[in-house]
Design an enzyme around this catalytic site. Structure first.
Site, short mmCIF file in Angstrom:
data_model
loop_
_atom_site.label_atom_id
_atom_site.label_comp_id
_atom_site.label_asym_id
_atom_site.label_seq_id
_atom_site.Cartn_x
_atom_site.Cartn_y
_atom_site.Cartn_z
N GLU A 169 48.81 57.73 35.06
CA GLU A 169 48.38 58.52 33.91
C GLU A 169 46.88 58.39 33.70
OE1 GLU A 169 50.52 56.51 30.88
OE2 GLU A 169 48.90 55.07 30.63
N CYS A 209 39.86 58.29 30.57
CA CYS A 209 40.44 56.96 30.75
C CYS A 209 41.26 56.99 32.04
CB CYS A 209 41.31 56.65 29.54
SG CYS A 209 42.22 55.13 29.70
N CYS A 265 51.28 46.96 36.48
CA CYS A 265 50.32 45.86 36.40
C CYS A 265 51.05 44.55 36.56
CB CYS A 265 49.60 45.89 35.05
SG CYS A 265 48.32 44.61 34.93
N CYS A 317 51.03 41.22 30.29
CA CYS A 317 50.72 40.92 28.88
C CYS A 317 51.92 41.37 28.04
CB CYS A 317 49.45 41.64 28.44
SG CYS A 317 48.03 41.17 29.45
N CYS A 321 52.12 44.93 26.26
CA CYS A 321 51.60 46.11 26.98
C CYS A 321 52.68 46.80 27.79
CB CYS A 321 50.47 45.65 27.90
SG CYS A 321 49.86 46.95 28.98
N GLY A 333 46.95 49.24 34.76
CA GLY A 333 46.51 48.31 35.79
C GLY A 333 45.32 47.46 35.42
N GLU A 334 45.10 46.43 36.23
CA GLU A 334 43.97 45.53 36.02
C GLU A 334 42.93 45.87 37.10
OE1 GLU A 334 42.62 43.20 33.98
OE2 GLU A 334 41.11 43.10 35.55
N SER A 360 37.34 47.63 32.02
CA SER A 360 38.02 46.72 31.10
C SER A 360 38.86 45.73 31.89
CB SER A 360 38.92 47.53 30.16
OG SER A 360 39.63 46.67 29.29
N HIS A 384 42.07 39.58 22.74
CA HIS A 384 43.36 39.61 22.03
C HIS A 384 43.85 38.27 21.50
CE1 HIS A 384 43.16 43.54 23.62
NE2 HIS A 384 43.90 43.40 24.68
N CYS A 403 47.62 52.52 26.94
CA CYS A 403 47.93 51.96 28.24
C CYS A 403 49.40 51.97 28.67
CB CYS A 403 47.40 50.53 28.10
SG CYS A 403 47.55 49.40 29.37
#
Ligand code: SAH
Ligand code: SF4
Length: 357
Positions: free
Chosen positions: A94, A115, A122, A126, A129, A169-170, A201, A226, A343
């Site tokens: 996405e 974005c 991922c 987390c 998420c 994703g990271e 990010s 966070h 996300c």
């Protein structure tokens, strides 16, 4: 699977042409023009290339490594649009198109931020998420990262001039594909988006930070903090057990020595989890130490997860604590809340729907 021309540098295309006979060098520029400026989706459209060369290219490369599959418009008046793309192996990613509400001084603005995703799913898990809930499927290729930008550019009349790597994703767990993508995206003869208009990010991938700092593309950095202590952060972000604050903070201080832009600390406010005023005090001291600004994001609920956002009054109190310490802070109510713009959420909804069928 044929590689996409979108992931190729000028040198790689020149190399290919050399290996395939006596093709004049100006052809490289023509090809890059078709791919990046005219954004054709079929080799047949490359009308100034000899047919034999078109066939040769078509036999070895593809153009778009993804196909837009569905669009979602926000009803909230923000004109945020989210699209889901299908990759050649059927995976979905996405991307979110976010127009600036107003320009500087209140004038109309046609600035558009995109974005983008860097992975399918991922691995970092987390707790809050949606992407983390999906688990890790695979890294996106350089071409798939860039393909999202060209697809978005085709969907909108304005110019996409800001990028944030805040989709699925990271990004720093995929530096092998991310760094070449950043070089192509910022190349003035290709997309030419300025590095200072690109924000990467990260949830705190320490080795990736070092690679990004030394890659020669001076992008901006956002860190998903966070939690302002190891105790709180480890509860919701398993990555903190691998790279706790004692490792992350020095890596960020090192980052500061290599760039003139302030780091942004992203801080989702989750009710009863990380929103105590003690955390606000600790966050203020971390921001002070890193000379960073703070972006507070009241949590967007995710279907299937128990977390909720604190009351508006409490979010304001938390914000106020930072302001008392003169920390630059913004509170961002997520645009496109109603289309699950945070996300990973759209893809998550799709895969649960598919599950139910
Ligand atoms: N993996 C990277 C980049 C993608 S996430 C990172 O974690 O930084 C982009 C941002 O969206 C992160 O700050 C992430 O923590 C945040 N996010 C994830 N789920 C969210 C939710 N439900 N509500 C609000 N923000 C969320
Ligand atoms: Fe991955 Fe970022 Fe989501 Fe964490 S917040 S699971 S690192 S995408």
């Amino acid at each position: 699977m044929k590689p996409s021309l979108l992931g190729c540098t000028r040198e790689q295309i020149a190399d290919f042409l050399r290996r395939h006979g006596d093709v004049p060098a100006f052809r490289v520029t023509q090809i890059l023009d078709w791919v990046w400026k005219k954004r054709v989706t079929d080799f047949e459209q490359m009308s100034n290339l000899p047919p034999a060369l078109r066939d040769e290219l078509a036999g070895n490369f593809c153009l778009r490594p993804l196909e837009v599959q569905e669009m979602h418009h926000s009803q909230s008046g923000s004109h945020t649009r989210k699209f889901l793309s299908r990759l050649t192996d059927g995976e979905l990613v996405e991307s979110v198109i976010i127009p600036a509400a107003v320009g500087r001084g209140g004038a109309h603005s046609d600035r558009i931020t995109l974005c983008v995703s860097s992975q399918v799913g991922c691995a970092f898990g987390c707790r809050f998420c949606a992407s983390g809930m999906l688990g890790f499927r695979r890294n996106l290729s350089t071409a798939e990262i860039i393909g999202q930008i060209l697809a978005a550019q085709d969907l909108t009349p304005g110019r996409i001039d800001n990028l944030v790597f805040m989709g699925m994703g990271e990004p720093l767990a995929n530096t092998d594909q991310l760094l070449p993508a950043l070089r192509l995206i910022t190349d003035p003869s290709l997309l030419g988006i300025g590095a200072r208009h690109i924000t990467v990010s990260t949830s705190g991938h320490v080795p990736g930070l070092r690679l990004l700092a030394s890659c020669g593309v001076p992008v901006r950095l956002a860190v998903s903090l966070h939690g302002a202590s190891d105790e709180v952060r480890s509860q919701i972000m398993p990555v903190n057990r691998k790279w706790p604050l004692a490792q992350l903070l020095p890596a960020l201080e090192q980052w500061n020595r290599t760039t003139k832009h302030m780091i942004t600390l992203e801080y989702i406010l989750i009710s009863g989890v990380n929103d105590s005023l003690d955390q606000a005090e600790l966050l203020a001291s971390l921001a002070h130490r890193l000379n960073a600004k703070v972006n507070l994001i009241p949590y967007n609920t995710v279907q299937g997860l128990p977390w909720t956002r604190p009351s508006e009054a409490h979010c304001r109190d938390f914000c106020h604590r930072l302001l008392i310490h003169k920390i630059p802070v913004t509170m961002r109510y997520e645009k496109g809340h109603d289309i699950n713009a945070a996300c990973g959420q759209l893809r998550l909804r799709r895969s649960t729907e598919q599950h139910d069928e």
